[in-house]
Design a protein around this motif. Sequence first.
Motif, short mmCIF file in Angstrom:
data_model
loop_
_atom_site.label_atom_id
_atom_site.label_comp_id
_atom_site.label_asym_id
_atom_site.label_seq_id
_atom_site.Cartn_x
_atom_site.Cartn_y
_atom_site.Cartn_z
N ASN A 530 42.40 37.54 45.76
CA ASN A 530 42.82 38.03 47.07
C ASN A 530 41.89 37.42 48.11
N THR A 531 42.42 36.61 49.01
CA THR A 531 41.57 35.98 50.01
C THR A 531 41.24 36.96 51.13
N TRP A 532 40.31 36.56 51.99
CA TRP A 532 39.98 37.37 53.17
C TRP A 532 39.77 36.47 54.35
N GLY A 533 39.35 37.04 55.47
CA GLY A 533 39.22 36.23 56.68
C GLY A 533 40.58 35.88 57.24
N THR A 534 40.88 34.59 57.33
CA THR A 534 42.13 34.15 57.92
C THR A 534 43.16 33.77 56.87
N GLY A 535 42.81 33.88 55.59
CA GLY A 535 43.76 33.56 54.53
C GLY A 535 44.84 34.63 54.43
N ASN A 536 46.06 34.22 54.15
CA ASN A 536 47.18 35.15 54.09
C ASN A 536 48.01 34.85 52.84
N TYR A 537 47.31 34.83 51.69
CA TYR A 537 47.97 34.49 50.45
C TYR A 537 47.16 35.05 49.28
N PHE A 538 47.72 34.97 48.09
CA PHE A 538 46.97 35.31 46.89
C PHE A 538 47.33 34.33 45.79
N LEU A 539 46.46 34.23 44.79
CA LEU A 539 46.65 33.32 43.67
C LEU A 539 46.46 34.06 42.35
N LEU A 540 47.13 33.58 41.33
CA LEU A 540 46.92 34.10 39.99
C LEU A 540 45.63 33.52 39.43
N SER A 541 44.76 34.40 38.93
CA SER A 541 43.54 33.97 38.25
C SER A 541 43.75 34.28 36.77
N GLU A 542 44.08 33.26 36.03
CA GLU A 542 44.50 33.44 34.64
C GLU A 542 43.33 33.31 33.67
N LYS A 543 43.38 34.09 32.62
CA LYS A 543 42.43 33.93 31.52
C LYS A 543 42.78 32.64 30.79
N VAL A 544 41.89 31.65 30.87
CA VAL A 544 42.20 30.34 30.29
C VAL A 544 41.41 30.05 29.01
N ILE A 545 40.33 30.79 28.78
CA ILE A 545 39.54 30.61 27.55
C ILE A 545 39.09 31.97 27.05
N GLU A 546 38.75 32.04 25.78
CA GLU A 546 38.22 33.27 25.20
C GLU A 546 36.71 33.32 25.44
N PRO A 547 36.17 34.50 25.72
CA PRO A 547 34.72 34.61 25.93
C PRO A 547 33.97 34.34 24.62
N ALA A 548 32.80 33.67 24.73
CA ALA A 548 31.98 33.37 23.57
C ALA A 548 31.00 34.51 23.30
N PHE A 549 30.35 34.44 22.15
CA PHE A 549 29.37 35.43 21.72
C PHE A 549 30.01 36.83 21.77
#
Length: 796
Positions: A530-549
């Motif tokens: 979710n952007t802020w300031g003057t941005g008026n859009y949102f993007l998908l933040s996808e899980k692209v890798i599995e966490p290690a350890f």
Amino acid sequence: MKKIEKSEKNKGMMSLSRRHFVQTSAALVTVPFFARNAHANTDKSLPMAKIDTTPATVVATCSTFDCGGKCDIRAHIKEGIVTRITTRPDNELDETMPIMRACVRGRGYRKFSYHADRLKYPMKRVGKRGEGKFERISWDEATTLIAENVTRLTVKHGAASRFLTVSTAVTGGIFSGDTMMKKLFNLTGGYLPYYHSVSLGNTLKVTPYTYGIAKTGSSLDTLEDTPLVILWGHNPNETIFGHTNHYFQKMKNNGTKFIVVDPRYSDTAQSLADQWIPLLPTTDNALMDAMMYVIVTENLHDKPFIDKYVIGFDEEHMPEGVPANESLVAYLTGMKDGVLKTPEWAENITRVPANTIRQLAREYAMTKPAALIQGWGPQRHICGERSARGSSLLAAITGNVGKKGAWAAGYGGIGNRQSIHGPNIGENPVKAKISIMNWMQAVEDASSVRAEDGLLDADKLDTNIKMIFSLAGNYLVNQNPDVNAAAKLLADESKVEFIVVSDLYLSPSAKYADLVLPETSFLERWNIGNTWGTGNYFLLSEKVIEPAFERRSDYEWITEVAEKMGVKEAFTEGRSEKEWISHLVDTNKTRFEDRPDFPNFEELQKTRHYLFKDAPFVAFEKNINDFENNPFPTPSGKIEIFSKRLYDMNNPDIPALSHYVPAIEGPEDKLAEKYPLQMLTWKGKNRANSTQYANPWLKEAQRQEAWINPIDAENRGIKDGDMVRIYNDRGITEIPALVTQRIIPGVVGLQAGAWWAPDENGVDHGGCPNVLTSTRMTPLSHGNSHLTVLVEVTKA
């Protein structure tokens, strides 16, 4: 519970080494050791490994750190590893969706996520708080300790003893650990909430005293033909404010003149400014006052606009019940105090030449329209409320309100900006609220937090803070002002009895935890940017890798805590992390039912982003064009450059008419005889607050240095690169000096967000500005004043 055995440590490091080799050597040829060193051997029959030419999978995603722009991040995935990060290609530029290309921060995320120093296992403190000594434990032990301590301390002290501190590293996502921890707390009795954004709390609070509402900004597409823009303490090139730089570059190319007012020649000034006007920090209102003196005495003000829309300009435009000589004109012409607010008067205070002040005032008043856009840095001073209102006075008397191409100044939030909402966390049974600046008081002695100190919605606090959760934040002992005082307070285990930190690294704040939990990065979890300031859009933040350890997302371990506290079903509502993101997208689609193009989750996984495409928006346009039917939402119905509400408070630090008042720890303070330099901090290009400080690539991009003007350096025998000591009564830091004309004489600069690194004598060697800053609160907002600091600098 068990300590980490040497073999386990080696095993973990060996695993990381192999993984790290795979990440960084995708294009390397594997050669036998003897062949690498036998350069005299020309036997071409030696076996050579083939380069793997299989293309990587490229996923468009975004970070969810606290950065104003959700930039386009392309993660290249191969065999479950991010091998490379790129950004939006040039051939994808699209005027209908101007998402920013990743800056140096965005391009450095891979090194940040794969750094060897990342936390790997849950750990319990074994030394004193602050020593940074921990032993490895299991997740079951960690979540059991959390559930037991939360239950025990709640029974003993009440729900108001539970506190979640600022979590700046996750504010860019709608599904964060601190949000879900609040939900768990609300299900089990509540928690003590705080108000105020450390970034913008003062201007957000004070701007409504001029306009009736806080949001005074227009959409930036309304500025494309503006001939003049004054950026007052605004540095979007480094801080990144949504689409600001996209539009500013277009305006620059179209011939817009940019003037930057700032004590430091910032990257924004370097790339945009036709003129740089440096001034001493805390003197903004003196410069504004002198500009208004020129505008009024030279008859450059917009009299018809003032007559119709403004109250407080002169004696004829004052509210009832106010004595004579309280108007703007009376103040400027010395009718109240006998002092003319001339450019010469202001030059002695600000160090801005009188003729420069006249030129700036005339140019702003005579250019139609003009936009004075104030950043959030000037309002993070003890006098920040006055400077925030002062800019709105200038906009009002020149008629630059409610018109295309103009700017109403003040807070500046965009009135028609949309955002996607996060989960419903339920109602908090605890009604009392404290300012974020009150938390140390609430730890030490809750009875000292009164209404006049910032307490809201209660007569008193019933209990001290006894447990603190810091989830993806480094505020406790780094970004909080007066770090030494905060560290001393938290080191006393009889005060806060239980501290949990969930993070990627063992930050200075994490060293003061009782439990440290290894968090996932945005590449290892699902979210929405979710952007802020003057941005008026949102993007998908996808899980692209599995966490290690044994890294786990905060949602996973909080779910386990919820289960042990008997509220798992109510907490999860039966959803996994990915299912929550799907649910939130689809819920927001229903909320925005008037936008048929709003995607559901399945569609968002294909489009990756959504832009709220709205018509150009001009703040207060309806009020100006149809004033009779749309008065301003103030008591008078007009723009109040004189506020009767503030006047009735009868506080000299909160003048009804914003004007210059010498600041505590400003250049006119007697303390300046001992500490003659003002310290300025700023948000740099290589990190967001303190996030990514541990990234070695970004340390190379911009070194932590003390900026000092050649005049001040020569007077102290300091040369470029010398190790210097910056100090005051609160602390000491030692870092290299950068002798530069990019900062005004009388000011020393330190980029904000460097990690505190004290030695055995308490001297910081990380360049953390907050060893020097004060916890002093602003008089009206009870907000922060991090930037008002007096120091001295000597060779170390």
